[in-house]
Design a protein around this motif. Structure first.
Motif, PDB file in Angstrom:
ATOM      1  N   VAL A   1       0.853  -1.177   0.000  1.00 45.44           N
ATOM      2  CA  VAL A   1       0.000   0.000   0.000  1.00 45.44           C
ATOM      3  C   VAL A   1       0.889   1.227   0.000  1.00 45.44           C
ATOM      4  CG1 VAL A   1      -1.786   1.266   1.245  1.00 45.44           C
ATOM      5  CG2 VAL A   1      -1.820  -1.233   1.194  1.00 45.44           C
ATOM      6  N   GLU A   2       0.802   2.015  -1.073  1.00 45.76           N
ATOM      7  CA  GLU A   2       1.751   3.085  -1.268  1.00 45.76           C
ATOM      8  C   GLU A   2       1.482   4.298  -0.402  1.00 45.76           C
ATOM      9  OE1 GLU A   2      -1.597   2.930  -3.993  1.00 45.76           O
ATOM     10  OE2 GLU A   2       0.119   1.622  -3.719  1.00 45.76           O
TER      11      GLU A   2
ATOM     12  N   HIS B   1      12.860  -1.572  -6.263  1.00 43.25           N
ATOM     13  CA  HIS B   1      12.202  -0.522  -7.022  1.00 43.25           C
ATOM     14  C   HIS B   1      11.780  -0.940  -8.431  1.00 43.25           C
ATOM     15  CE1 HIS B   1      13.305   2.417  -3.956  1.00 43.25           C
ATOM     16  NE2 HIS B   1      14.526   1.904  -3.964  1.00 43.25           N
ATOM     17  N   LEU B   2      12.117  -2.137  -8.859  1.00 41.17           N
ATOM     18  CA  LEU B   2      11.875  -2.537 -10.243  1.00 41.17           C
ATOM     19  C   LEU B   2      11.145  -3.867 -10.301  1.00 41.17           C
ATOM     20  CD1 LEU B   2      12.435  -1.621 -13.167  1.00 41.17           C
ATOM     21  CD2 LEU B   2      14.495  -3.065 -13.103  1.00 41.17           C
ATOM     22  N   ASP B   3       9.990  -3.878 -10.995  1.00 35.99           N
ATOM     23  CA  ASP B   3       9.187  -5.089 -11.174  1.00 35.99           C
ATOM     24  C   ASP B   3       9.118  -5.452 -12.649  1.00 35.99           C
ATOM     25  OD1 ASP B   3       8.613  -5.017  -8.454  1.00 35.99           O
ATOM     26  OD2 ASP B   3       6.770  -3.863  -8.755  1.00 35.99           O
ATOM     27  N   PHE B   4       9.216  -6.749 -12.927  1.00 38.42           N
ATOM     28  CA  PHE B   4       9.060  -7.281 -14.283  1.00 38.42           C
ATOM     29  C   PHE B   4       7.644  -7.827 -14.413  1.00 38.42           C
ATOM     30  CE2 PHE B   4       9.437 -11.022 -17.174  1.00 38.42           C
ATOM     31  CZ  PHE B   4       9.663 -10.301 -18.345  1.00 38.42           C
ATOM     32  N   LEU B   5       6.931  -7.419 -15.474  1.00 36.51           N
ATOM     33  CA  LEU B   5       5.532  -7.788 -15.685  1.00 36.51           C
ATOM     34  C   LEU B   5       5.412  -8.685 -16.902  1.00 36.51           C
ATOM     35  CD1 LEU B   5       4.089  -4.144 -15.342  1.00 36.51           C
ATOM     36  CD2 LEU B   5       4.637  -5.748 -13.510  1.00 36.51           C
ATOM     37  N   LEU B   6       4.684  -9.781 -16.758  1.00 32.43           N
ATOM     38  CA  LEU B   6       4.586 -10.760 -17.843  1.00 32.43           C
ATOM     39  C   LEU B   6       3.174 -11.310 -17.918  1.00 32.43           C
ATOM     40  CD1 LEU B   6       5.901 -12.649 -19.988  1.00 32.43           C
ATOM     41  CD2 LEU B   6       6.338 -14.253 -18.114  1.00 32.43           C
TER      42      LEU B   6
ATOM     43  N   ALA C   1       9.508   1.994  -9.401  1.00 27.79           N
ATOM     44  CA  ALA C   1       9.048   2.836  -8.310  1.00 27.79           C
ATOM     45  C   ALA C   1      10.023   3.981  -8.104  1.00 27.79           C
ATOM     46  CB  ALA C   1       8.897   2.024  -7.034  1.00 27.79           C
ATOM     47  N   LEU C   2       9.597   5.200  -8.418  1.00 31.96           N
ATOM     48  CA  LEU C   2      10.439   6.373  -8.181  1.00 31.96           C
ATOM     49  C   LEU C   2      10.596   6.630  -6.689  1.00 31.96           C
ATOM     50  CD1 LEU C   2       8.859   8.722 -10.879  1.00 31.96           C
ATOM     51  CD2 LEU C   2      10.857   7.249 -11.122  1.00 31.96           C
TER      52      LEU C   2
ATOM     53  N   ASP D   1       7.931   5.922  -2.738  1.00 27.74           N
ATOM     54  CA  ASP D   1       6.793   5.178  -2.207  1.00 27.74           C
ATOM     55  C   ASP D   1       5.464   5.608  -2.815  1.00 27.74           C
ATOM     56  OD1 ASP D   1       8.449   3.724  -0.600  1.00 27.74           O
ATOM     57  OD2 ASP D   1       8.133   4.961   1.192  1.00 27.74           O
ATOM     58  N   ASN D   2       5.435   6.785  -3.421  1.00 28.41           N
ATOM     59  CA  ASN D   2       4.163   7.313  -3.909  1.00 28.41           C
ATOM     60  C   ASN D   2       4.148   7.636  -5.393  1.00 28.41           C
ATOM     61  OD1 ASN D   2       2.854   7.378  -1.311  1.00 28.41           O
ATOM     62  ND2 ASN D   2       4.219   9.076  -0.796  1.00 28.41           N
ATOM     63  N   ALA D   3       5.117   7.146  -6.142  1.00 32.93           N
ATOM     64  CA  ALA D   3       5.146   7.414  -7.578  1.00 32.93           C
ATOM     65  C   ALA D   3       5.853   6.281  -8.295  1.00 32.93           C
ATOM     66  CB  ALA D   3       5.848   8.737  -7.874  1.00 32.93           C
ATOM     67  N   ASN D   4       5.324   5.905  -9.450  1.00 31.96           N
ATOM     68  CA  ASN D   4       5.981   4.888 -10.267  1.00 31.96           C
ATOM     69  C   ASN D   4       5.688   5.149 -11.735  1.00 31.96           C
ATOM     70  OD1 ASN D   4       3.693   2.895 -11.247  1.00 31.96           O
ATOM     71  ND2 ASN D   4       3.253   3.276  -9.077  1.00 31.96           N
ATOM     72  N   VAL D   5       6.578   4.676 -12.576  1.00 35.74           N
ATOM     73  CA  VAL D   5       6.394   4.734 -14.019  1.00 35.74           C
ATOM     74  C   VAL D   5       6.494   3.317 -14.556  1.00 35.74           C
ATOM     75  CG1 VAL D   5       7.253   7.077 -14.273  1.00 35.74           C
ATOM     76  CG2 VAL D   5       8.844   5.159 -14.435  1.00 35.74           C
ATOM     77  N   SER D   6       5.834   3.063 -15.680  1.00 36.52           N
ATOM     78  CA  SER D   6       5.869   1.723 -16.272  1.00 36.52           C
ATOM     79  C   SER D   6       5.824   1.839 -17.784  1.00 36.52           C
ATOM     80  CB  SER D   6       4.686   0.884 -15.776  1.00 36.52           C
ATOM     81  OG  SER D   6       3.449   1.475 -16.149  1.00 36.52           O
ATOM     82  N   PHE D   7       6.297   0.787 -18.431  1.00 37.40           N
ATOM     83  CA  PHE D   7       6.219   0.676 -19.881  1.00 37.40           C
ATOM     84  C   PHE D   7       5.801  -0.747 -20.211  1.00 37.40           C
ATOM     85  CE2 PHE D   7       8.046  -0.219 -24.106  1.00 37.40           C
ATOM     86  CZ  PHE D   7       7.384   0.769 -24.831  1.00 37.40           C
ATOM     87  N   VAL D   8       4.750  -0.893 -21.012  1.00 41.15           N
ATOM     88  CA  VAL D   8       4.173  -2.205 -21.310  1.00 41.15           C
ATOM     89  C   VAL D   8       3.924  -2.319 -22.805  1.00 41.15           C
ATOM     90  CG1 VAL D   8       2.198  -3.744 -20.958  1.00 41.15           C
ATOM     91  CG2 VAL D   8       3.095  -2.407 -19.040  1.00 41.15           C
ATOM     92  N   VAL D   9       4.260  -3.473 -23.347  1.00 42.21           N
ATOM     93  CA  VAL D   9       3.987  -3.804 -24.747  1.00 42.21           C
ATOM     94  C   VAL D   9       3.058  -5.006 -24.760  1.00 42.21           C
ATOM     95  CG1 VAL D   9       4.960  -4.477 -26.969  1.00 42.21           C
ATOM     96  CG2 VAL D   9       6.257  -2.965 -25.444  1.00 42.21           C
TER      97      VAL D   9
END
Length: 720
Positions: free
Chosen positions: A19-20, A408-413, A470-471, A473-481
């Motif tokens: 919970v951020e 800080h880094l998650d891999f999404l699949l 995760a930049l 605790d309260n901000a993150n950016v993502s890129f998805v294809v």
């Protein structure tokens, strides 16, 4: 750890563990329409979640009102369809669907979506997924999805009442409530809604109203938890919906250039009232078993049965020249099994899905031969009786996972294999309403019977891969294809019964997302930017001999790109400011025009292709801005302003059909005391005049649908 399995209800058993926002006073919005439930701030897809609090306070009564407040989403064609990111629900081909609507996990069929269980009384939340959802939802989700979750039973007694009365004889009476049957083991909730309105268009020939609407819905939900680790939620609902025809002459009956919306009379004159109705029964079951703290098994079963009918005056005049009638049945069964699991630094879900659609319909119409052969007198007519059956079976297997590569880094699949089988059949009989005179004997070539069938299968691998950073605790950016897909199919030519088969279409989507939660959770700003390539696009092509009859071909290729951003801010207690903006650029890169006549000069009406044009019903810009003041007691109120830029009704992008730009406002003001709220509601506060649909390319057939005018109503809510 990314995710954990909780012992919550089956509807939302997987809850984000990270919970951020550490402030417990700020609620965390959970997105429940995906395979793995996440908080809104961890969801990389562009999703607008409309919460129960928003649904209760706003002026809307049905799903179209809610969708029209979402950036890059709108209701189209007189609220009978929806569009996401400039992609209409029926696709460019018009044979849709490119987006799915779910009610308590049950996917609605095309007929049910147009006129079904989409009132917003007693909902928990509405999730509007903008962008491809093929890996998540599978078939018919190339443009996105709308996931509706109704309120679940609780282990405490509650009762909610609503009554509303307003202009155009609009009336709503609704009740919902329930509680425990057996404490901590068995609970129920019942919701009933009646909504009716006379509409805003009169029929001067028949007398009375041309576009009345009547809706009755009833739902029973049960929560069964026989032991601590098993939870079962069932939903049984019935909806009876009827709607008239709201279309009017865009020129007040005088052929020519369409008038401005404010100059068009809300009046028609035809001999057969236009009516459309559905009766929909839905049964769903969502059962979960928490095998251990790190594993959960979930079974989702749904059954939908819709009976529908429609009658339409084909010539829109008092003369009985043309009419059409359609009746049918739409039955859908789905089965889904999921196994969710979690570890110290990873979580995932694997499962299978089955979908079976069986649709049968009968189409009967009478039209003048003039529509096919303009030299034939208008009073020489043909009759056609057609029976169609469609059986679609879809099988899918899917897997989804999130892996923490660092703090800080998650891999999404994600990966889905989708296989679809299609069987359709058509039997049609065409006759002349009266015997043909000798000089028109050549028209006998249109008469007779035809029977055709199509059997086909399609399959696709639908991957999804991305990263989330995760930049703080309260901000993150993502890129998805991800890859999206719409299966092929077939349609039958209404003129000669020929089979028109077409193949699948594919889309690759690239998406960048930003999620932020600032000022101790009082300010939320989320944004997505996307780019997509669409290949083998299913498009409509007119027949050379009958330009008002269309086939479907995989002749298109397109590029779409844009962005949407949503903001919500609570400056002080009980006040909220909110807004959103969306830009959706749709453009054909390749779309040859089979109707092009090289012997004529190139013009807007005789173009060799539609390259560079935008999609039908695609507005480039959309935005909304508003505020809400919601104290527990005393005066409350709010205003929301919504904007949509112009659009076209076809791929030709004819200037005469450009329409539908509008800026509308809704407002409410009321007073709340213990358990009671009384509100004065204003819809279209400044009485903006606008079209929601316009077609005027054919002289004498200029047709439009107008947005609702300014209306006021009084609403009383009570909760115990």
């Amino acid at each position: 750890m990314i995710l954990s399995i909780s012992a919550a209800h089956a509807q939302h058993a997987q809850v984000d563990a990270d919970v951020e926002n550490p402030d417990d006073d700020v609620p965390v919005i959970i997105v429940t329409g995906q395979k793995m439930d996440r908080s809104l701030q961890k969801t990389t897809d562009s999703v607008r979640v409309v919460t129960r609090e928003e649904l209760l306070r706003e002026t809307g009564r049905d799903l179209s009102d809610t969708i029209n407040r979402v950036a890059n989403a709108s209701a189209t064609v007189g609220d009978r369809s929806f569009s996401i990111r400039g992609v209409d629900q029926r696709g460019v081909s018009g044979r849709g669907s490119t987006l799915l609507i779910f009610v308590d996990d049950s996917p609605l069929g095309n007929r049910t979506t147009a006129l079904g269980p989409t009132d917003i009384w007693d909902l928990e939340q509405v999730e509007v997924f903008r962008g491809p959802q093929s890996t998540n939802f599978g078939r018919s989700a190339l443009a996105g999805g709308i996931y509706i979750r109704t309120r679940d039973p609780q282990y405490k007694w509650s009762l909610d009442l609503r009554t509303e009365a307003g202009e155009a004889s609009t009336y709503q009476a609704a009740i919902a409530g329930g509680g425990p049957i057996i404490d901590d083991s068995f609970a129920f909730r019942i919701a009933i809604n009646r909504l009716e309105s006379d509409g805003f268009v009169t029929n001067s020939f028949l007398g009375g109203h041309a576009d009345p609407s009547r809706l009755t819905s009833a739902r029973l939900k049960l929560l069964i938890e026989p032991v601590a680790d098993i939870s079962i939620v069932t939903s049984t609902s019935f909806t009876d919906n009827l709607r008239g025809e709201s279309g009017v002459s865009a020129t007040n009956g005088n052929p020519g250039v369409p008038l401005r919306a404010g100059e068009v009379m809300r009046e028609v004159a035809y001999d057969l009232p236009g009516l459309e109705s559905t009766e929909t029964f839905i049964q769903s079951l969502n059962a979960s078993w928490n095998i251990n703290p790190a594993a959960q098994l979930r079974l989702i079963s749904t059954y939908q049965d819709t009976v529908y009918s429609r009658q339409l005056d084909g010539d829109n005049t008092p003369s009985p020249l043309s009419f059409s009638q359609r009746t049918g049945n739409e039955r859908i069964i789905t089965q889904e099994l999921r196994l969710a699991f979690a570890g110290e630094s990873w979580a995932g879900v694997v499962g299978g899905y089955y979908y079976d659609l069986r649709e049968a319909r009968t189409d009967d119409f009478v039209i003048p031969f003039f529509f096919l052969v303009p030299s034939v007198p208008f009073d020489v007519r043909l009759a056609r009786d057609s029976d169609f059956s469609i059986d679609t079976r879809n099988y899918a297997a899917f897997v989804e996972a999130e892996i923490a590569l660092s703090d800080h880094l998650d891999f999404l699949l994600g990966l889905r294999y989708d296989y679809e089988e299609l069987d359709t059949a058509s039997i049609a009989l065409t006759t002349s309403v009266a015997p043909l005179p000798p000089d028109l004997a050549f028209l006998n070539g249109f008469l007779g019977s035809e029977s055709e069938s199509i059997a086909a299968s399609y399959d696709a691998w639908l991957p999804r891969i991305g990263m989330r950073w995760a930049l703080n605790d309260n901000a993150n950016v993502s890129f998805v294809v991800q890859r999206a897909y719409q299966a092929g199919g077939g349609v039958f030519d209404v003129i000669d019964g020929r089979v028109n088969e077409f193949g699948p279409e594919y889309l690759w989507n690239y998406e960048l997302a930003l999620r932020t939660l600032l000022l101790d959770g009082r300010l939320r700003f989320n944004a997505n930017a996307y780019y997509a390539d669409w290949s083998d696009q299913q498009v409509r092509q007119p027949r050379a001999d009958f330009p008002f009859v269309f086939s479907i071909e995989n002749a298109g290729a397109s590029t779409i790109w844009g962005l949407e951003a949503d903001l919500a801010f609570e400056p002080v207690e009980d006040w909220e400011l909110y807004g959103a903006i969306g830009y959706a650029h749709t453009e054909f890169d390749k779309f040859p025009n089979d109707r092009f006549n090289p012997a004529r000069p190139v013009s807007e009406f005789n173009s060799p292709d539609f390259n560079g044009n935008r999609f039908p019903f695609s507005s480039r810009w959309s935005a909304n801005l508003g505020f809400a003041h919601e104290p527990a007691r005393g005066m409350f109120g709010g205003v929301d302003v919504n904007f949509r830029s112009s659009q076209f009704n076809s791929s030709a992008n004819l200037a005469v059909n450009r329409c539908c730009e509008r800026l509308t406002a809704n407002a409410r003001l009321g007073y709340a005391i213990e358990g009671f709220r009384i509100s004065l509601l204003a819809r279209n506060l400044f009485d903006a005049n606008y079209y929601t649909f316009l077609t005027a390319a054919r002289p004498g057939a200029e047709f439009g649908v107008l947005g609702d005018p300014q209306t006021f109503s009084v609403r009383l809510d009570a909760s115990f």
